[in-house]
Design a protein around this motif. Structure first.
Motif, mmCIF file in Angstrom:
data_model
loop_
_atom_site.group_PDB
_atom_site.id
_atom_site.type_symbol
_atom_site.label_atom_id
_atom_site.label_comp_id
_atom_site.label_asym_id
_atom_site.label_seq_id
_atom_site.Cartn_x
_atom_site.Cartn_y
_atom_site.Cartn_z
ATOM 1 N N UNK A 1 45.357 47.812 46.331
ATOM 2 C CA UNK A 1 44.478 47.591 45.180
ATOM 3 C C UNK A 1 45.150 48.046 43.887
ATOM 4 N N UNK A 2 45.848 49.180 43.940
ATOM 5 C CA UNK A 2 46.550 49.657 42.755
ATOM 6 C C UNK A 2 47.683 48.710 42.363
ATOM 7 N N UNK A 3 48.349 48.127 43.352
ATOM 8 C CA UNK A 3 49.383 47.125 43.069
ATOM 9 C C UNK A 3 48.765 45.879 42.419
ATOM 10 N N UNK A 4 47.581 45.503 42.869
ATOM 11 C CA UNK A 4 46.898 44.346 42.294
ATOM 12 C C UNK A 4 46.527 44.615 40.836
ATOM 13 N N UNK A 5 46.066 45.829 40.535
ATOM 14 C CA UNK A 5 45.734 46.189 39.158
ATOM 15 C C UNK A 5 46.988 46.125 38.284
ATOM 16 N N UNK A 6 48.087 46.676 38.771
ATOM 17 C CA UNK A 6 49.346 46.663 38.014
ATOM 18 C C UNK A 6 49.810 45.222 37.774
ATOM 19 N N UNK A 7 49.682 44.378 38.788
ATOM 20 C CA UNK A 7 50.075 42.974 38.661
ATOM 21 C C UNK A 7 49.237 42.272 37.593
ATOM 22 N N UNK B 1 35.241 30.787 33.697
ATOM 23 C CA UNK B 1 35.701 30.210 34.968
ATOM 24 C C UNK B 1 37.221 30.086 35.032
ATOM 25 N N UNK B 2 37.816 29.611 33.944
ATOM 26 C CA UNK B 2 39.263 29.391 33.937
ATOM 27 C C UNK B 2 40.033 30.692 34.126
ATOM 28 N N UNK B 3 39.598 31.739 33.416
ATOM 29 C CA UNK B 3 40.273 33.031 33.530
ATOM 30 C C UNK B 3 40.062 33.632 34.910
ATOM 31 N N UNK B 4 38.860 33.485 35.469
ATOM 32 C CA UNK B 4 38.590 33.998 36.813
ATOM 33 C C UNK B 4 39.473 33.282 37.840
ATOM 34 N N UNK B 5 39.622 31.972 37.685
ATOM 35 C CA UNK B 5 40.504 31.223 38.595
ATOM 36 C C UNK B 5 41.954 31.660 38.445
ATOM 37 N N UNK B 6 42.370 31.960 37.197
ATOM 38 C CA UNK B 6 43.737 32.426 36.960
ATOM 39 C C UNK B 6 43.958 33.775 37.639
ATOM 40 N N UNK B 7 42.972 34.672 37.557
ATOM 41 C CA UNK B 7 43.088 35.988 38.203
ATOM 42 C C UNK B 7 43.209 35.824 39.707
ATOM 43 N N UNK B 8 42.360 34.987 40.303
ATOM 44 C CA UNK B 8 42.409 34.763 41.755
ATOM 45 C C UNK B 8 43.758 34.157 42.147
ATOM 46 N N UNK B 9 44.250 33.197 41.347
ATOM 47 C CA UNK B 9 45.544 32.563 41.644
ATOM 48 C C UNK B 9 46.685 33.578 41.568
ATOM 49 N N UNK B 10 46.666 34.456 40.551
ATOM 50 C CA UNK B 10 47.702 35.491 40.431
ATOM 51 C C UNK B 10 47.713 36.390 41.666
ATOM 52 N N UNK B 11 46.538 36.773 42.121
ATOM 53 C CA UNK B 11 46.431 37.646 43.297
ATOM 54 C C UNK B 11 46.955 36.940 44.544
ATOM 55 N N UNK B 12 46.555 35.677 44.735
ATOM 56 C CA UNK B 12 46.981 34.946 45.934
ATOM 57 C C UNK B 12 48.478 34.645 45.922
ATOM 58 N N UNK B 13 49.026 34.348 44.737
ATOM 59 C CA UNK B 13 50.456 34.044 44.646
ATOM 60 C C UNK B 13 51.330 35.276 44.841
ATOM 61 N N UNK B 14 50.756 36.460 44.638
ATOM 62 C CA UNK B 14 51.554 37.678 44.706
ATOM 63 C C UNK B 14 51.837 38.127 46.138
ATOM 64 N N UNK B 15 51.115 37.598 47.097
ATOM 65 C CA UNK B 15 51.264 37.957 48.516
ATOM 66 C C UNK B 15 50.883 39.414 48.803
ATOM 67 N N UNK B 16 50.131 40.042 47.895
ATOM 68 C CA UNK B 16 49.584 41.380 48.176
ATOM 69 C C UNK B 16 48.448 41.187 49.161
ATOM 70 N N UNK B 17 48.295 42.106 50.080
ATOM 71 C CA UNK B 17 47.305 41.951 51.137
ATOM 72 C C UNK B 17 45.906 42.358 50.654
ATOM 73 N N UNK B 18 45.380 41.553 49.717
ATOM 74 C CA UNK B 18 44.032 41.748 49.200
ATOM 75 C C UNK B 18 43.355 40.377 49.107
ATOM 76 N N UNK B 19 42.019 40.403 49.054
ATOM 77 C CA UNK B 19 41.256 39.177 48.894
ATOM 78 C C UNK B 19 40.547 39.230 47.549
#
Length: 161
Positions: free
Chosen positions: A138-144, A102-120
């Motif tokens: 999506x490729x930018x999200x993977x790199x991030x 759970x903690x790692x999944x929340x960290x991944x979601x937080x990283x994605x949301x904080x990055x302002x990339x247009x993905x959900x």
């Protein structure tokens, strides 16, 4: 809508092969002759056995090298404390991470949301599904994620266009 899943899964076949190689090397090594040093694999737990602390460390070192040679990331392994069993013998549990906690999944979601990339990003059990309108996002999200999440090996699978 394009999407992919972020997972944390080791190749269990390669793990089994590495454990077999470790046991074979331990049985052939001169410094382990006459000792009860071995590794046993059960579901997602490895059990390391040895006669003393030094030999247990040597078994762990051989295991790390064999995992590296078989391209299994050693960050999948979590070493527990050493336990004394009958006499001087020692036993150590090593957990194999399988799935995002759970903690790692929340960290991944937080990283994605904080990055302002247009993905959900959404947590779905032990994976995180990331959806976006463009493949480039999506490729930018993977790199991030590869850059920012370094404590656990992440895998990216189920890429759909």
């Amino acid at each position: 809508m394009p999407s992919f899943d972020v997972v944390c899964k080791p190749d269990l076949i390669e793990v089994r092969n590495a454990v077999d190689q470790v046991n074979k090397e331990i049985s052939n090594r001169f410094d382990f002759k006459g000792s009860d040093a071995r590794i046993e694999l059960a579901e997602n737990i490895l059990y390391l056995f040895a006669d003393d602390d030094f030999k247990l460390e040597q078994v762990a070192e051989v295991m790390r090298s064999k995992f590296a040679k078989r391209n299994v990331d050693v960050r999948f392994l979590t070493f527990d404390k050493k336990e004394k069993i009958s006499g001087d013998k020692l036993k150590q549990h090593v957990l194999i991470k399988n799935g995002l906690d759970k903690d790692l999944a929340k960290q991944v979601v937080k990283e994605i949301k904080d990055s302002k990339i247009k993905v959900q990003a959404s947590i779905q059990g032990d994976t995180v599904r990331i959806q976006g309108a463009k493949r480039d996002d999506l490729q930018n999200a993977i790199a991030l994620l590869k850059k920012n999440v370094t404590d656990t090996p992440l895998g990216f699978e189920n890429f759909r266009d």
